[in-house]
Structures are given as structure tokens and as C-alpha cells.
Design a protein around this motif. Structure first.
Motif, PDB file in Angstrom:
ATOM      1  N   LEU A   1      -2.754  -4.515  -5.261  1.00  0.00           N
ATOM      2  CA  LEU A   1      -3.015  -3.678  -4.098  1.00  0.00           C
ATOM      3  C   LEU A   1      -3.187  -4.524  -2.842  1.00  0.00           C
ATOM      4  N   SER A   2      -3.805  -5.690  -2.982  1.00  0.00           N
ATOM      5  CA  SER A   2      -3.979  -6.576  -1.823  1.00  0.00           C
ATOM      6  C   SER A   2      -2.635  -7.010  -1.242  1.00  0.00           C
ATOM      7  N   PHE A   3      -1.671  -7.231  -2.112  1.00  0.00           N
ATOM      8  CA  PHE A   3      -0.367  -7.739  -1.688  1.00  0.00           C
ATOM      9  C   PHE A   3       0.386  -6.710  -0.850  1.00  0.00           C
ATOM     10  N   VAL A   4       0.175  -5.417  -1.131  1.00  0.00           N
ATOM     11  CA  VAL A   4       0.937  -4.359  -0.443  1.00  0.00           C
ATOM     12  C   VAL A   4       0.100  -3.627   0.602  1.00  0.00           C
ATOM     13  N   ARG A   5      -1.088  -4.113   0.861  1.00  0.00           N
ATOM     14  CA  ARG A   5      -2.032  -3.400   1.724  1.00  0.00           C
ATOM     15  C   ARG A   5      -1.444  -3.056   3.094  1.00  0.00           C
ATOM     16  N   GLN A   6      -0.856  -4.057   3.753  1.00  0.00           N
ATOM     17  CA  GLN A   6      -0.323  -3.830   5.090  1.00  0.00           C
ATOM     18  C   GLN A   6       0.867  -2.877   5.064  1.00  0.00           C
ATOM     19  N   ARG A   7       1.726  -3.003   4.051  1.00  0.00           N
ATOM     20  CA  ARG A   7       2.889  -2.121   3.941  1.00  0.00           C
ATOM     21  C   ARG A   7       2.479  -0.679   3.659  1.00  0.00           C
ATOM     22  N   LEU A   8       1.426  -0.503   2.894  1.00  0.00           N
ATOM     23  CA  LEU A   8       0.913   0.846   2.666  1.00  0.00           C
ATOM     24  C   LEU A   8       0.409   1.467   3.967  1.00  0.00           C
ATOM     25  N   ALA A   9      -0.297   0.667   4.768  1.00  0.00           N
ATOM     26  CA  ALA A   9      -0.827   1.158   6.038  1.00  0.00           C
ATOM     27  C   ALA A   9       0.293   1.577   6.984  1.00  0.00           C
ATOM     28  N   ARG A  10       1.441   0.881   6.905  1.00  0.00           N
ATOM     29  CA  ARG A  10       2.569   1.212   7.774  1.00  0.00           C
ATOM     30  C   ARG A  10       3.406   2.372   7.242  1.00  0.00           C
ATOM     31  N   GLY A  11       3.175   2.781   6.005  1.00  0.00           N
ATOM     32  CA  GLY A  11       3.953   3.862   5.418  1.00  0.00           C
ATOM     33  C   GLY A  11       5.273   3.425   4.826  1.00  0.00           C
ATOM     34  N   ASP A  12       5.476   2.106   4.685  1.00  0.00           N
ATOM     35  CA  ASP A  12       6.735   1.616   4.124  1.00  0.00           C
ATOM     36  C   ASP A  12       6.853   1.945   2.643  1.00  0.00           C
ATOM     37  N   ILE A  13       5.731   1.962   1.940  1.00  0.00           N
ATOM     38  CA  ILE A  13       5.714   2.247   0.506  1.00  0.00           C
ATOM     39  C   ILE A  13       4.517   3.138   0.183  1.00  0.00           C
ATOM     40  N   ARG A  14       4.489   3.650  -1.042  1.00  0.00           N
ATOM     41  CA  ARG A  14       3.386   4.500  -1.494  1.00  0.00           C
ATOM     42  C   ARG A  14       2.870   4.012  -2.844  1.00  0.00           C
ATOM     43  N   VAL A  15       1.610   4.299  -3.124  1.00  0.00           N
ATOM     44  CA  VAL A  15       1.069   4.106  -4.460  1.00  0.00           C
ATOM     45  C   VAL A  15       1.339   5.368  -5.262  1.00  0.00           C
ATOM     46  N   VAL A  16       1.868   5.221  -6.479  1.00  0.00           N
ATOM     47  CA  VAL A  16       2.149   6.368  -7.340  1.00  0.00           C
ATOM     48  C   VAL A  16       0.826   6.893  -7.893  1.00  0.00           C
ATOM     49  N   LYS A  17       0.475   8.094  -7.487  1.00  0.00           N
ATOM     50  CA  LYS A  17      -0.817   8.669  -7.867  1.00  0.00           C
ATOM     51  C   LYS A  17      -0.837   8.989  -9.360  1.00  0.00           C
ATOM     52  N   GLY A  18      -1.947   8.665  -9.970  1.00  0.00           N
ATOM     53  CA  GLY A  18      -2.105   8.965 -11.381  1.00  0.00           C
ATOM     54  C   GLY A  18      -1.534   7.924 -12.312  1.00  0.00           C
ATOM     55  N   ALA A  19      -0.728   7.006 -11.786  1.00  0.00           N
ATOM     56  CA  ALA A  19      -0.216   5.927 -12.621  1.00  0.00           C
ATOM     57  C   ALA A  19      -1.353   4.976 -12.958  1.00  0.00           C
ATOM     58  N   PRO A  20      -1.309   4.330 -14.120  1.00  0.00           N
ATOM     59  CA  PRO A  20      -2.426   3.448 -14.486  1.00  0.00           C
ATOM     60  C   PRO A  20      -2.583   2.283 -13.520  1.00  0.00           C
ATOM     61  N   ALA A  21      -3.836   1.996 -13.179  1.00  0.00           N
ATOM     62  CA  ALA A  21      -4.164   0.831 -12.356  1.00  0.00           C
ATOM     63  C   ALA A  21      -4.924  -0.162 -13.227  1.00  0.00           C
ATOM     64  N   HIS A  22      -4.743  -1.435 -12.941  1.00  0.00           N
ATOM     65  CA  HIS A  22      -5.315  -2.473 -13.792  1.00  0.00           C
ATOM     66  C   HIS A  22      -6.163  -3.408 -12.942  1.00  0.00           C
ATOM     67  N   PRO A  23      -7.464  -3.528 -13.247  1.00  0.00           N
ATOM     68  CA  PRO A  23      -8.343  -4.393 -12.436  1.00  0.00           C
ATOM     69  C   PRO A  23      -7.879  -5.854 -12.458  1.00  0.00           C
ATOM     70  N   LEU A  24      -8.078  -6.512 -11.333  1.00  0.00           N
ATOM     71  CA  LEU A  24      -7.762  -7.932 -11.178  1.00  0.00           C
ATOM     72  C   LEU A  24      -9.000  -8.686 -10.711  1.00  0.00           C
ATOM     73  N   ARG A  25      -9.009  -9.985 -10.914  1.00  0.00           N
ATOM     74  CA  ARG A  25     -10.094 -10.798 -10.366  1.00  0.00           C
ATOM     75  C   ARG A  25     -10.063 -10.689  -8.839  1.00  0.00           C
ATOM     76  N   PRO A  26     -11.218 -10.708  -8.179  1.00  0.00           N
ATOM     77  CA  PRO A  26     -11.247 -10.537  -6.723  1.00  0.00           C
ATOM     78  C   PRO A  26     -10.609 -11.706  -5.988  1.00  0.00           C
ATOM     79  N   ILE A  27     -10.227 -11.436  -4.746  1.00  0.00           N
ATOM     80  CA  ILE A  27      -9.734 -12.467  -3.839  1.00  0.00           C
ATOM     81  C   ILE A  27     -10.896 -12.922  -2.972  1.00  0.00           C
ATOM     82  N   GLY A  28     -10.951 -14.212  -2.700  1.00  0.00           N
ATOM     83  CA  GLY A  28     -12.050 -14.700  -1.883  1.00  0.00           C
ATOM     84  C   GLY A  28     -11.826 -16.118  -1.401  1.00  0.00           C
ATOM     85  N   LEU A  29     -12.874 -16.680  -0.854  1.00  0.00           N
ATOM     86  CA  LEU A  29     -12.843 -18.032  -0.313  1.00  0.00           C
ATOM     87  C   LEU A  29     -13.203 -19.040  -1.392  1.00  0.00           C
ATOM     88  N   LEU A  30     -12.373 -20.046  -1.551  1.00  0.00           N
ATOM     89  CA  LEU A  30     -12.710 -21.207  -2.363  1.00  0.00           C
ATOM     90  C   LEU A  30     -12.978 -22.328  -1.370  1.00  0.00           C
TER      91      LEU A  30
END
Length: 316
Positions: free
Chosen positions: A259-288
Motif C-alpha cells: 500500500l505504501s508503494f501505491v499511495r501517491q497513485r491512489l491519491a491521484r486516482g490512477d489506480i484503485r484498491v480492489v475492495k474485499g480482496a485479501p490484504a496481507h500485513p507487512l513490516r512497517p516502514i521507518g527510519l533506520l
């Protein structure tokens, strides 16, 4: 008697020049004295003399001569990655000095994953450049093992990435952005307006695959293994966001992405998330970040923490 490593090092320190390194790298790349001379702004005789000089210092041949030019020896091929790293360090050093002279408050070498850039840095770095113009940020994108190699080689001041299994010694991780894998599609895809989809719907449509070894590809392969028939896939494997969007829009294809990778494209309406499709948790993104930071790196780190926290406060 063959020279020892210590003797060779002392010769290079006393008599070697960075110009020799530049000539060797370009010659290994181009395989031609003439083209190397043009590329580095030297005469052909100067290139030939530089090569002979460094081969004399090392007491070994670095290139095999043939009718159409030169070919690196096995030893030269082993040296090339080391020399590239040396030249990269020189380039970064020149940029560092220039930035201090130009700005006066420092440079931050920032390495980030694609998900971190799209999910957080694209907007945050633009704001940081506007608010703190005296600090110059050098951003480089890297993935997987390249990220930790950048730390091992001393090429980074701050890193924004997915939480590693274990942080390198002297570094610690600060989570900034929760994440998950989601099924995405173009805005005109038949599933874009559906309120809920099932496994059969996902198996019926074509897919764009992420590269092998990526989290998205591993999860897709596991999901597809449960389907009754092999999925239909497009003959292009990529993580390039521009290509992915075009493939989803023009081929009515689905793809599984963070979801982080497509965040900006979703905001622009270029793509959509398929509702109801399975989502899979990922490790968080942060500062190292390292325990000891420059003032410039500390200011950028503080800014990124606040930038990530702003949307969370707004949702609360």
C-alpha cells in the motif's frame, strides 16, 4: 620475488593517482583506447602511458591487447568493483565539499526503498527542501540486501526502509508507516467498482507480476497456489511504478503491491484498491538511523518523524 600486498599499497599511496583509476574503469567499460581517451578528455598516448604506468606499479597486466582494442584480464575484472567504490567515494566527497561551500549546513546521504519513497518521502522531502534549504539531501533508491550493504560500506547517513529482521550494530529502527500488501487495478477494471470479490474473481483476471524474491511475488505465488487453474500473467515482470500503472490501465490487469508503494497513485486516482480482496500485513516502514548522527541528519530525521505523525494525528 612477488611484491607483498603492503608493498603494493605503499606504491599506490605514494605514486598512484585517481586519474589512473578513472582511466582503468573507462577502459574496462569501453574496451578501446581511442574511445577512452575521448571520454576522459585525454590523448590516446596519455591513456596508453597511464595504463602502462599503473601496470608497472602493480607488476601485472590488467588488459589483453587485441586487434579491435583491449580486454580486461581476470584480475582487472576483480578490481573493477573495488575501483568503482573508490570513485563513488571521491564523487560523494566532492559533492559534500561543494554542498558545504554552497549551503554551509551540510549534506545528508539518504538511502530508501521504493515503498518508502512512494509512501513517505515523495511529499516529505519536497517540504523539507522548502523549509530547510540550507541542508542538501542526496537520495538514492535501493532494495533488499543493497540497503544493508550501503550501511556496511559507509555510504549512508540515514535510511528509510522496511523494518529489518535485525538492525546493524550501532543503528536502531523507528517505525513511521504501517503497511500491507493490497490487490490493485486500473480505475476502469471490472473489479474496481465491486464492493467485494472472491478468490474466483481474482483467478479469472490477468496479473502483472512483481520480481521474484520480492514480498509481493512471494505472497502472490502462495495465493495463486490455492487456485484451481494457473493464473494468466502478462509477459513483463517489473516493480517500475510508471509501467505498472500503464499495464493495469491498458490491459485490465491486477497486481499485488505494498500500500505504501501505491499511495501517491491512489491519491491521484490512477489506480484503485480492489475492495474485499485479501490484504496481507507487512513490516512497517521507518527510519533506520545510527546512534551518532550529524546535525543535518538529525534535523532530517526529526522532520520525517513529524511528517509521518501528522496524518495519524489528523485521522485521530
Amino acid at each position: 620475488m612477488l611484491p607483498t600486498a603492503s608493498a603494493l599499497l605503499n606504491r599506490l599511496l605514494a605514486r598512484g593517482k585517481f586519474r589512473h583509476v578513472q582511466v582503468l574503469l573507462k577502459l574496462a567499460q569501453l574496451g578501446s583506447v581511442q574511445r577512452t581517451a575521448t571520454a576522459v578528455g585525454m590523448t590516446q598516448s596519455s591513456v596508453t602511458q597511464s595504463l602502462a604506468y599503473i601496470e608497472g606499479l602493480l607488476e601485472t597486466s590488467l588488459f589483453q591487447r587485441h586487434a579491435r582494442g583491449v580486454r580486461p584480464t581476470a584480475l582487472c575484472n576483480e578490481l573493477v568493483p573495488v575501483l568503482r567504490q573508490l570513485m563513488q567515494g571521491m564523487t560523494q566527497g566532492a559533492e559534500l565539499v561543494a554542498a558545504f561551500q554552497r549551503r554551509g549546513e551540510g549534506v545528508v546521504r539518504l538511502v530508501a526503498s521504493g515503498s518508502a519513497i512512494n509512501g513517505l518521502l515523495e511529499a516529505a522531502l519536497v517540504q523539507f527542501a522548502r523549509r530547510v534549504p540550507a541542508i542538501e539531501v542526496h537520495l538514492r533508491e535501493a532494495e533488499a540486501e543493497e540497503l544493508l550493504l550501503a550501511i556496511a560500506h559507509g555510504e549512508v547517513d540515514l535510511m528509510v526502509c522496511r523494518r529489518p529482521e535485525s538492525a546493524p550494530e550501532g543503528w536502531h529502527f523507528v517505525p513511521l508507516l504501517d503497511d500491507q500488501l493490497v490487490v490493485t487495478c486500473g480505475p476502469r477494471h471490472p473489479l474496481a467498482q465491486r464492493r467485494r470479490v472472491g478468490e474466483a474473481d481474482l483467478a479469472h483476471h490477468g496479473w502483472v507480476l512483481a520480481p521474484a524474491g520480492s514480498l509481493a511475488r512471494e505472497r502472490f505465488d502462495a495465493m495463486a497456489a490455492t487456485w484451481s487453474a494457473a493464473p494468466r500473467t502478462l509477459p513483463l515482470v517489473t516493480r517500475n511504478m510508471t509501467l505498472l500503472v500503464r499495464l493495469m490501465q491498458e490491459h485490465e490487469a491486477l497486481t499485488l503491491l505494498p500500500l505504501s508503494f501505491v499511495r501517491q497513485r491512489l491519491a491521484r486516482g490512477d489506480i484503485r484498491v480492489v475492495k474485499g480482496a485479501p490484504a496481507h500485513p507487512l513490516r512497517p516502514i521507518g527510519l533506520l538511523q545510527p546512534a551518532a548522527m550529524s546535525e543535518a541528519a538529525a534535523r532530517l530525521a526529526s522532520f520525517l518523524v513529524k511528517a509521518a505523525d501528522t496524518p495519524r494525528r489528523a485521522r485521530a
